[in-house]
Design a protein around this motif. Structure first.
Motif, PDB file in Angstrom:
ATOM      1  N   ALA A 113       0.824  -1.324   0.165  1.00  0.00           N
ATOM      2  CA  ALA A 113       0.025  -0.133   0.120  1.00  0.00           C
ATOM      3  C   ALA A 113       0.807   1.064  -0.143  1.00  0.00           C
ATOM      4  CB  ALA A 113      -1.101   0.043   1.339  1.00  0.00           C
ATOM      5  N   ARG A 114       1.856   1.165   0.853  1.00  0.00           N
ATOM      6  CA  ARG A 114       2.990   2.595   0.915  1.00  0.00           C
ATOM      7  C   ARG A 114       3.396   2.568  -0.607  1.00  0.00           C
ATOM      8  NH1 ARG A 114       6.405   1.557   6.105  1.00  0.00           N
ATOM      9  NH2 ARG A 114       7.211   3.672   5.370  1.00  0.00           N
ATOM     10  N   ILE A 115       4.046   1.586  -1.212  1.00  0.00           N
ATOM     11  CA  ILE A 115       4.384   1.975  -2.342  1.00  0.00           C
ATOM     12  C   ILE A 115       3.341   2.279  -3.617  1.00  0.00           C
ATOM     13  CG2 ILE A 115       5.794   0.376  -4.347  1.00  0.00           C
ATOM     14  CD1 ILE A 115       6.815  -1.556  -1.871  1.00  0.00           C
ATOM     15  N   ALA A 116       2.422   1.500  -3.354  1.00  0.00           N
ATOM     16  CA  ALA A 116       1.211   1.865  -4.391  1.00  0.00           C
ATOM     17  C   ALA A 116       1.001   3.337  -4.330  1.00  0.00           C
ATOM     18  CB  ALA A 116       0.049   1.104  -4.126  1.00  0.00           C
ATOM     19  N   GLN A 117       0.896   4.009  -3.094  1.00  0.00           N
ATOM     20  CA  GLN A 117       0.391   5.276  -3.135  1.00  0.00           C
ATOM     21  C   GLN A 117       1.508   6.238  -3.383  1.00  0.00           C
ATOM     22  OE1 GLN A 117      -2.503   5.814  -2.355  1.00  0.00           O
ATOM     23  NE2 GLN A 117      -3.398   5.695  -0.411  1.00  0.00           N
ATOM     24  N   SER A 118       2.901   5.950  -3.312  1.00  0.00           N
ATOM     25  CA  SER A 118       4.000   6.679  -3.645  1.00  0.00           C
ATOM     26  C   SER A 118       4.054   6.628  -5.175  1.00  0.00           C
ATOM     27  CB  SER A 118       5.117   6.328  -2.913  1.00  0.00           C
ATOM     28  OG  SER A 118       5.462   5.076  -3.467  1.00  0.00           O
ATOM     29  N   ARG A 119       3.605   5.572  -5.907  1.00  0.00           N
ATOM     30  CA  ARG A 119       3.767   5.520  -7.352  1.00  0.00           C
ATOM     31  C   ARG A 119       2.422   5.630  -8.013  1.00  0.00           C
ATOM     32  NH1 ARG A 119       7.686   1.033  -8.871  1.00  0.00           N
ATOM     33  NH2 ARG A 119       9.256   1.354  -7.257  1.00  0.00           N
ATOM     34  N   GLY A 120       1.367   6.481  -7.400  1.00  0.00           N
ATOM     35  CA  GLY A 120       0.349   6.876  -8.039  1.00  0.00           C
ATOM     36  C   GLY A 120      -0.935   5.769  -8.304  1.00  0.00           C
ATOM     37  N   ALA A 121      -0.830   4.725  -7.771  1.00  0.00           N
ATOM     38  CA  ALA A 121      -1.763   3.642  -7.737  1.00  0.00           C
ATOM     39  C   ALA A 121      -2.737   3.882  -6.414  1.00  0.00           C
ATOM     40  CB  ALA A 121      -1.505   2.219  -7.790  1.00  0.00           C
ATOM     41  N   ALA A 122      -4.000   4.328  -6.651  1.00  0.00           N
ATOM     42  CA  ALA A 122      -4.788   4.369  -5.383  1.00  0.00           C
ATOM     43  C   ALA A 122      -5.199   3.381  -4.419  1.00  0.00           C
ATOM     44  CB  ALA A 122      -6.070   5.383  -5.887  1.00  0.00           C
ATOM     45  N   VAL A 123      -4.880   3.515  -3.376  1.00  0.00           N
ATOM     46  CA  VAL A 123      -5.406   2.170  -2.491  1.00  0.00           C
ATOM     47  C   VAL A 123      -6.659   2.866  -1.768  1.00  0.00           C
ATOM     48  CG1 VAL A 123      -4.873   0.985  -0.344  1.00  0.00           C
ATOM     49  CG2 VAL A 123      -3.054   1.497  -2.234  1.00  0.00           C
ATOM     50  N   GLN A 124      -7.863   2.075  -1.879  1.00  0.00           N
ATOM     51  CA  GLN A 124      -9.215   2.383  -1.330  1.00  0.00           C
ATOM     52  C   GLN A 124      -9.220   1.952   0.114  1.00  0.00           C
ATOM     53  OE1 GLN A 124     -12.590   0.603  -3.118  1.00  0.00           O
ATOM     54  NE2 GLN A 124     -13.224   2.712  -3.307  1.00  0.00           N
ATOM     55  N   ARG A 125      -8.776   0.815   0.357  1.00  0.00           N
ATOM     56  CA  ARG A 125      -8.870  -0.003   1.663  1.00  0.00           C
ATOM     57  C   ARG A 125      -7.804  -0.731   1.823  1.00  0.00           C
ATOM     58  NH1 ARG A 125     -14.409   0.033   0.259  1.00  0.00           N
ATOM     59  NH2 ARG A 125     -15.556   1.340   1.843  1.00  0.00           N
ATOM     60  N   LEU A 126      -7.401  -1.151   3.065  1.00  0.00           N
ATOM     61  CA  LEU A 126      -6.340  -2.288   3.485  1.00  0.00           C
ATOM     62  C   LEU A 126      -7.105  -3.103   4.685  1.00  0.00           C
ATOM     63  CD1 LEU A 126      -3.571  -3.529   3.607  1.00  0.00           C
ATOM     64  CD2 LEU A 126      -3.048  -1.743   5.077  1.00  0.00           C
ATOM     65  N   TRP A 127      -7.300  -4.229   4.220  1.00  0.00           N
ATOM     66  CA  TRP A 127      -7.607  -5.180   5.213  1.00  0.00           C
ATOM     67  C   TRP A 127      -6.856  -6.176   5.649  1.00  0.00           C
ATOM     68  CZ3 TRP A 127     -11.311  -5.385   0.887  1.00  0.00           C
ATOM     69  CH2 TRP A 127     -12.382  -4.799   0.779  1.00  0.00           C
ATOM     70  N   VAL A 128      -6.747  -6.517   7.059  1.00  0.00           N
ATOM     71  CA  VAL A 128      -5.671  -7.372   7.352  1.00  0.00           C
ATOM     72  C   VAL A 128      -6.350  -8.612   8.451  1.00  0.00           C
ATOM     73  CG1 VAL A 128      -3.701  -5.753   7.192  1.00  0.00           C
ATOM     74  CG2 VAL A 128      -4.898  -5.746   9.440  1.00  0.00           C
ATOM     75  N   SER A 129      -5.585  -9.611   8.471  1.00  0.00           N
ATOM     76  CA  SER A 129      -6.239 -10.327   9.656  1.00  0.00           C
ATOM     77  C   SER A 129      -5.031 -11.257  10.086  1.00  0.00           C
ATOM     78  CB  SER A 129      -7.502 -11.500   8.964  1.00  0.00           C
ATOM     79  OG  SER A 129      -6.639 -12.358   8.064  1.00  0.00           O
ATOM     80  N   ALA A 130      -5.214 -11.543  11.435  1.00  0.00           N
ATOM     81  CA  ALA A 130      -4.213 -12.378  12.158  1.00  0.00           C
ATOM     82  C   ALA A 130      -2.667 -11.811  12.168  1.00  0.00           C
ATOM     83  CB  ALA A 130      -4.255 -13.789  11.708  1.00  0.00           C
ATOM     84  N   GLY A 131      -2.410 -10.485  11.623  1.00  0.00           N
ATOM     85  CA  GLY A 131      -1.129 -10.046  11.417  1.00  0.00           C
ATOM     86  C   GLY A 131      -0.807  -8.838  12.566  1.00  0.00           C
TER      87      GLY A 131
END
Length: 190
Positions: A113-131
């Motif tokens: 997500a951090r890389i995507a945002q810095s490269r212009g690919a929008a991240v709408q949501r980040l879901w995580v489990s057991a991490g």
């Protein structure tokens, strides 16, 4: 996105990024990306990806050292893994992205997500489990990287048939994948 990123951005996804097509005829509105747990192959998330594909295309990433990436070199860190996954596809073209990561995959999804945002690919949501929270990973106990230690860890977690763990060929393949993942997470600093 800078002009430099446009020049180097791939136009197709690497063959080891598994796509499950959207099931309905609605207009496409982004994509979901699934990040597996340590030691897992993309195939183990096919059923989940099919369920998530009800409203958008879903992609499952395949980490190195398993399945069709068995001979690909292991990444040094989780950040390197996420960067390699991002560089393997035209993510900005299918954005906005919804990311799901399980266990180690939660940290990989966070870095992606951090890389995507810095490269212009929008991240709408980040879901995580057991991490774990990414900022706590470097303070966690070091994960085992010996064959015996990793296989004991898998047995303790449950969910893997003991007969599979007793199979030498399966155990060797699992240990190879897990070692790559455990070493990357052991070296991770947010």
């Amino acid at each position: 996105m800078t002009s430099n990123n446009l020049v180097t951005a791939p136009t197709t996804f690497a063959p080891w990024i598994k796509r499950v097509a959207q099931r309905d005829d609605a207009p496409r509105s982004g994509a979901t990306v699934v990040f597996p747990h340590a030691g897992a192959a993309a195939a183990s998330y096919r059923e989940l990806a099919s369920a998530l594909a009800a409203g958008r295309d879903t992609y499952i990433v395949q980490y190195p050292q398993r399945a069709d990436r068995l001979t690909d070199p292991a990444p040094d860190t989780v950040h390197d893994l996420a960067l390699g996954l991002f560089d393997a596809g035209p993510w900005a073209r299918v954005a906005p992205l919804r990311l799901f990561g399980h266990s180690m995959g939660a940290v990989v999804a966070f870095e992606f997500a951090r890389i995507a945002q810095s490269r212009g690919a929008a991240v709408q949501r980040l879901w995580v489990s057991a991490g774990p929270a990414p900022c706590t990973v470097s303070d966690m106990p070091v994960l085992p990287t010996s064959d015996d230690g990793m296989l004991a860890d898998v047995a303790d977690l449950g969910g893997t048939d003991p007969a599979l763990l007793a199979d030498e060929e399966f155990a060797e393949l699992l240990a190879t994948a897990m070692r790559a993942d455990y070493q990357a997470i052991n070296r991770y600093h947010c």
